[in-house]
Write a protein that holds these residues in place. Structure first.
Motif, PDB file in Angstrom:
ATOM      1  N   PRO A   1      92.231-101.659  -8.093  1.00  0.00           N
ATOM      2  CA  PRO A   1      91.590-100.876  -7.022  1.00  0.00           C
ATOM      3  C   PRO A   1      90.984-101.777  -5.958  1.00  0.00           C
ATOM      4  CG  PRO A   1      90.920-100.092  -9.195  1.00  0.00           C
ATOM      5  CD  PRO A   1      91.644-101.378  -9.413  1.00  0.00           C
ATOM      6  N   ASP A   2      91.059-101.341  -4.714  1.00  0.00           N
ATOM      7  CA  ASP A   2      90.452-102.090  -3.622  1.00  0.00           C
ATOM      8  C   ASP A   2      88.932-102.069  -3.736  1.00  0.00           C
ATOM      9  OD1 ASP A   2      92.985-102.495  -2.585  1.00  0.00           O
ATOM     10  OD2 ASP A   2      92.894-100.698  -1.324  1.00  0.00           O
ATOM     11  N   GLU A   3      88.308-103.088  -3.156  1.00  0.00           N
ATOM     12  CA  GLU A   3      86.846-103.112  -3.095  1.00  0.00           C
ATOM     13  C   GLU A   3      86.355-102.011  -2.156  1.00  0.00           C
ATOM     14  OE1 GLU A   3      84.538-104.934  -4.621  1.00  0.00           O
ATOM     15  OE2 GLU A   3      86.008-106.015  -5.855  1.00  0.00           O
ATOM     16  N   ALA A   4      85.242-101.379  -2.515  1.00  0.00           N
ATOM     17  CA  ALA A   4      84.680-100.327  -1.666  1.00  0.00           C
ATOM     18  C   ALA A   4      84.185-100.926  -0.353  1.00  0.00           C
ATOM     19  CB  ALA A   4      83.532 -99.631  -2.386  1.00  0.00           C
ATOM     20  N   ASN A   5      84.427-100.236   0.761  1.00  0.00           N
ATOM     21  CA  ASN A   5      83.935-100.707   2.049  1.00  0.00           C
ATOM     22  C   ASN A   5      82.551-100.116   2.334  1.00  0.00           C
ATOM     23  OD1 ASN A   5      84.354 -98.025   3.009  1.00  0.00           O
ATOM     24  ND2 ASN A   5      86.459 -98.543   3.574  1.00  0.00           N
ATOM     25  N   ASP A   6      81.972-100.502   3.478  1.00  0.00           N
ATOM     26  CA  ASP A   6      80.604-100.066   3.799  1.00  0.00           C
ATOM     27  C   ASP A   6      80.518 -98.542   3.935  1.00  0.00           C
ATOM     28  OD1 ASP A   6      79.811-102.675   3.776  1.00  0.00           O
ATOM     29  OD2 ASP A   6      79.960-102.959   5.954  1.00  0.00           O
ATOM     30  N   GLU A   7      81.534 -97.931   4.554  1.00  0.00           N
ATOM     31  CA  GLU A   7      81.512 -96.476   4.736  1.00  0.00           C
ATOM     32  C   GLU A   7      81.535 -95.754   3.393  1.00  0.00           C
ATOM     33  OE1 GLU A   7      84.181 -92.885   6.786  1.00  0.00           O
ATOM     34  OE2 GLU A   7      84.968 -94.916   6.615  1.00  0.00           O
ATOM     35  N   GLN A   8      82.363 -96.219   2.481  1.00  0.00           N
ATOM     36  CA  GLN A   8      82.454 -95.591   1.164  1.00  0.00           C
ATOM     37  C   GLN A   8      81.131 -95.733   0.396  1.00  0.00           C
ATOM     38  OE1 GLN A   8      85.844 -97.792  -0.190  1.00  0.00           O
ATOM     39  NE2 GLN A   8      87.333 -96.263   0.525  1.00  0.00           N
ATOM     40  N   ARG A   9      80.530 -96.925   0.470  1.00  0.00           N
ATOM     41  CA  ARG A   9      79.249 -97.125  -0.221  1.00  0.00           C
ATOM     42  C   ARG A   9      78.169 -96.220   0.369  1.00  0.00           C
ATOM     43  NH1 ARG A   9      80.876-102.664   0.337  1.00  0.00           N
ATOM     44  NH2 ARG A   9      81.503-103.557  -1.671  1.00  0.00           N
ATOM     45  N   TRP A  10      78.153 -96.105   1.700  1.00  0.00           N
ATOM     46  CA  TRP A  10      77.142 -95.261   2.343  1.00  0.00           C
ATOM     47  C   TRP A  10      77.308 -93.801   1.937  1.00  0.00           C
ATOM     48  CZ3 TRP A  10      77.245 -91.051   5.569  1.00  0.00           C
ATOM     49  CH2 TRP A  10      76.022 -90.687   6.145  1.00  0.00           C
ATOM     50  N   LEU A  11      78.553 -93.324   1.870  1.00  0.00           N
ATOM     51  CA  LEU A  11      78.799 -91.936   1.497  1.00  0.00           C
ATOM     52  C   LEU A  11      78.300 -91.647   0.086  1.00  0.00           C
ATOM     53  CD1 LEU A  11      82.368 -91.328   2.970  1.00  0.00           C
ATOM     54  CD2 LEU A  11      80.290 -90.056   3.555  1.00  0.00           C
TER      55      LEU A  11
ATOM     56  N   GLU B   1      84.606 -85.553   2.119  1.00  0.00           N
ATOM     57  CA  GLU B   1      84.578 -86.778   2.931  1.00  0.00           C
ATOM     58  C   GLU B   1      84.827 -88.008   2.073  1.00  0.00           C
ATOM     59  OE1 GLU B   1      81.652 -87.482   5.994  1.00  0.00           O
ATOM     60  OE2 GLU B   1      80.951 -85.418   5.798  1.00  0.00           O
ATOM     61  N   ILE B   2      84.302 -88.007   0.845  1.00  0.00           N
ATOM     62  CA  ILE B   2      84.500 -89.140  -0.059  1.00  0.00           C
ATOM     63  C   ILE B   2      85.975 -89.318  -0.359  1.00  0.00           C
ATOM     64  CG2 ILE B   2      84.145 -89.862  -2.461  1.00  0.00           C
ATOM     65  CD1 ILE B   2      81.261 -88.852  -2.200  1.00  0.00           C
ATOM     66  N   ASN B   3      86.684 -88.207  -0.599  1.00  0.00           N
ATOM     67  CA  ASN B   3      88.122 -88.301  -0.857  1.00  0.00           C
ATOM     68  C   ASN B   3      88.880 -88.748   0.392  1.00  0.00           C
ATOM     69  OD1 ASN B   3      88.048 -87.543  -3.567  1.00  0.00           O
ATOM     70  ND2 ASN B   3      88.067 -85.370  -3.083  1.00  0.00           N
ATOM     71  N   GLU B   4      88.478 -88.224   1.561  1.00  0.00           N
ATOM     72  CA  GLU B   4      89.142 -88.608   2.808  1.00  0.00           C
ATOM     73  C   GLU B   4      88.886 -90.069   3.158  1.00  0.00           C
ATOM     74  OE1 GLU B   4      87.748 -85.887   5.710  1.00  0.00           O
ATOM     75  OE2 GLU B   4      88.857 -84.165   4.911  1.00  0.00           O
ATOM     76  N   ALA B   5      87.780 -90.624   2.644  1.00  0.00           N
ATOM     77  CA  ALA B   5      87.451 -92.023   2.942  1.00  0.00           C
ATOM     78  C   ALA B   5      88.242 -93.002   2.084  1.00  0.00           C
ATOM     79  CB  ALA B   5      85.951 -92.256   2.747  1.00  0.00           C
ATOM     80  N   GLY B   6      89.112 -92.479   1.232  1.00  0.00           N
ATOM     81  CA  GLY B   6      89.981 -93.366   0.462  1.00  0.00           C
ATOM     82  C   GLY B   6      89.559 -93.578  -0.968  1.00  0.00           C
ATOM     83  N   MET B   7      88.704 -92.690  -1.504  1.00  0.00           N
ATOM     84  CA  MET B   7      88.313 -92.790  -2.914  1.00  0.00           C
ATOM     85  C   MET B   7      88.957 -91.662  -3.701  1.00  0.00           C
ATOM     86  SD  MET B   7      84.275 -93.856  -2.684  1.00  0.00           S
ATOM     87  CE  MET B   7      83.916 -92.991  -1.153  1.00  0.00           C
ATOM     88  N   ARG B   8      89.388 -91.974  -4.919  1.00  0.00           N
ATOM     89  CA  ARG B   8      90.048 -90.966  -5.750  1.00  0.00           C
ATOM     90  C   ARG B   8      89.036 -90.311  -6.685  1.00  0.00           C
ATOM     91  NH1 ARG B   8      93.001 -92.983  -9.447  1.00  0.00           N
ATOM     92  NH2 ARG B   8      92.552 -95.181  -9.188  1.00  0.00           N
ATOM     93  N   GLY B   9      89.333 -89.049  -7.032  1.00  0.00           N
ATOM     94  CA  GLY B   9      88.529 -88.363  -8.027  1.00  0.00           C
ATOM     95  C   GLY B   9      87.260 -87.752  -7.474  1.00  0.00           C
ATOM     96  N   ASN B  10      86.505 -87.138  -8.378  1.00  0.00           N
ATOM     97  CA  ASN B  10      85.249 -86.488  -8.035  1.00  0.00           C
ATOM     98  C   ASN B  10      84.095 -87.359  -8.504  1.00  0.00           C
ATOM     99  OD1 ASN B  10      82.879 -84.613  -8.534  1.00  0.00           O
ATOM    100  ND2 ASN B  10      84.283 -83.197  -7.548  1.00  0.00           N
TER     101      ASN B  10
END
Length: 536
Positions: free
Chosen positions: A94-104, A138-147
């Motif tokens: 898995p890719d490292e989480a980016n700043d936007e994903q961490r903020w969400l 938004e979390i899913n749209e930001a490139g993260m899988r699952g709930n």
């Protein structure tokens, strides 16, 4: 405006002339240009330049857009070819989480804490629940899988004891690999064989030329239920296959209709197992549908349940609230003598073929796997008899529940899951009930996660990169935040007519094709010079 020549031409001759727009579409198809492009407005945030860009519609069916469907088929063929005889383990880190994903996720934690606090104080949490749902999207749209919370509603569990009428399966210790066995020949060459498997459903009655010999005795009800739940049976087969194989079997499969209209499966499997074991796995695979009974029709015609806001659907005579989907399942769980609504199995016809990498057999199987991807399941009807057969099949599907949310449950006295006003039996909008899908609502292409170590989007990017390099226009990395894309409203005056847009795309494709032909001619000339040099 009609000119003198047109007025002098007989009407029949004028009507026989092709329409100019139809000719443009035909030329566009010949050059592989999308005939239903989507107009998007692109703004460059650095320069402020605004352009209207045509984006291919991406249709997968030939009936909608032949060029896009052909490209999709070619991508699927490349995906199948690259993963079938893979000789190294795919890397799925898995890719490292980016700043936007961490903020969400941090913001999601804050909102969850507020929601829990409000619930403890007895306050209304409706607004916070809506924010949470929006954040999860938004979390899913930001490139993260699952709930974020995983499974919120506990899964209903049933006995895992195998049915007495299904044979047992051998089980091997799992190895942490996705690669099949290799075999060394006496000359030192190493072979990595794989499998091509075809699975079909059982017989529902005698068939001749794709239609029942006796429609009155043909089991349309069973055929309809098997089509509705075929995707679940395929999932079970993959689970059993991996248990028996002893490794993480990878596959590329397509679902197509037989001439009798029943769905069947073609599957390319990485690695090999004995043919007898594959047939044993197919014979031992089944899927039980634990849904409420549909043996008794309680409401039909004009005598249908009535919707009441805040309560749900009521009996039109007594005013009693119909049991919800959850309540109906609770009642089923409490009945120790309950039987599944339906049990689906594969038929006796199982075809297993060994395939070696790089052979003509492998190419032929790949073409066969993708042969019908550009056609809908109901598009292969041939003749009046088969169309009548399809009509009877669709009629058998009309009142058959296709999912927990299907409106057909009202016919049998149960509120569908997520019931809402306006539902009526026989009016389900699911694609399973549409004639062109013939009861099958699952995906037409099934690809395991570790098949080719690439997503379809990455295969598409590989194709784009190859074309641009061949044209001498190497794809330069672009800042993803440089452009802002917006849909163009229908009727926007800035969008040229479709024929004009198609002509522009045809011209661009002509330029590309000429450039490619020049490069090919240069390459052929170099090969010829080298051959002459070697001959001298």
């Amino acid at each position: 405006m009609t000119n003198a020549n047109d007025r002098a031409t007989p009407r029949a001759v004028r009507l026989a002339r092709p329409l100019a727009r139809d000719v443009v579409e035909e030329i566009a198809k010949q050059y592989g240009v999308c005939i239903r492009p989507v107009a998007l407005r692109r703004m460059d945030v650095l320069t402020g330049k605004v352009e209207i860009i045509d984006v291919p519609c991406g249709a997968t069916l030939e009936s909608k857009c032949p060029p896009c469907a052909k490209r999709n088929r070619q991508l699927r063929m490349a995906q199948c070819r690259e993963g079938w005889h893979l000789d190294h383990e795919p890397i799925n880190t898995p890719d490292e989480a980016n700043d936007e994903q961490r903020w969400l996720v941090e913001f999601r934690a804050d909102i969850q804490a507020r929601r829990d606090e409000a619930e403890q104080l007895g306050q209304d949490t409706g607004d916070l629940d809506a924010v949470i749902v929006s954040l999860d999207e938004e979390i899913n749209e930001a490139g993260m899988r699952g709930n974020v919370l995983g499974r919120v509603v506990p899964k209903r569990s049933r006995s895992t004891k195998r049915r007495q009428d299904a044979p047992d399966l051998p089980k091997r210790k799992m190895a942490d690999t996705t690669l099949g066995r290799t075999f060394a020949a006496s000359d030192g060459r190493v072979y990595r064989p794989s499998l091509f498997v075809t699975l079909t459903l059982p017989s529902y009655g005698r068939i001749r030329a794709g239609v029942p010999v006796d429609p009155a005795t043909y089991d349309y009800a069973r055929a309809a239920r098997d089509a509705l739940h075929f995707s679940k049976l395929v999932d079970r087969f993959v689970q059993n296959l991996r248990r028996v194989a002893g490794y993480d079997v990878q596959y590329f499969a397509t679902v197509e209709p037989q001439k009798r209209l029943a769905p069947h499966l073609h599957m390319a499997i990485r690695g090999t197992l004995p043919r007898a074991e594959i047939k044993q796995i197919a014979a031992a695979t089944y899927h039980q549908v634990w849904w409420p009974s549909v043996d008794t029709v309680k409401y039909e015609g004009d005598h249908l349940p009535v919707w009441e806001e805040g309560a749900g659907y009521l009996d039109p005579d007594t005013g009693e609230v119909l049991p919800t989907w959850g309540e109906a399942l609770d009642e089923l769980d409490a009945d120790e003598d309950a039987e599944p609504l339906h049990v689906i199995r594969f038929g006796d016809q199982v075809d297993v073929k060994g395939v070696l990498a790089g052979t003509s057999d492998a190419d032929q199987c790949i073409r066969y796997l993708s042969k019908y991807l550009t056609k809908s399941l109901g598009q292969s009807l041939d003749g009046e008899a088969q169309r009548e057969h399809a009509a009877r099949f669709v009629d058998a599907l009309r009142y058959e529940p296709c999912s927990p949310a299907c409106p057909n449950w009202l016919r049998y006295g149960v509120q569908p899951k997520g019931a809402k006003a306006g539902m009526a039996p026989g009016r389900c909008r699911s694609k399973a009930h549409k004639p062109e899908h013939l009861g099958y609502a699952g995906r037409r292409v099934l690809v395991s996660r570790k098949w080719s170590n690439k997503t379809l989007a990455e295969h598409k990017q590989d194709r784009r990169t190859w074309v641009l390099e061949a044209l001498g226009q190497a794809d330069q990395p672009v800042d993803p935040h440089r452009y802002v894309w917006r849909p163009v409203p229908a009727g926007d005056a800035n969008v040229p007519p479709l024929a004009v847009r198609l002509l522009r795309s045809i011209h661009e494709r002509q330029r590309w094709r000429n450039h490619m032909n020049q490069l090919q001619a240069q390459g052929d000339g170099q090969d010829l010079s080298a051959t002459e040099g070697r001959a001298a």
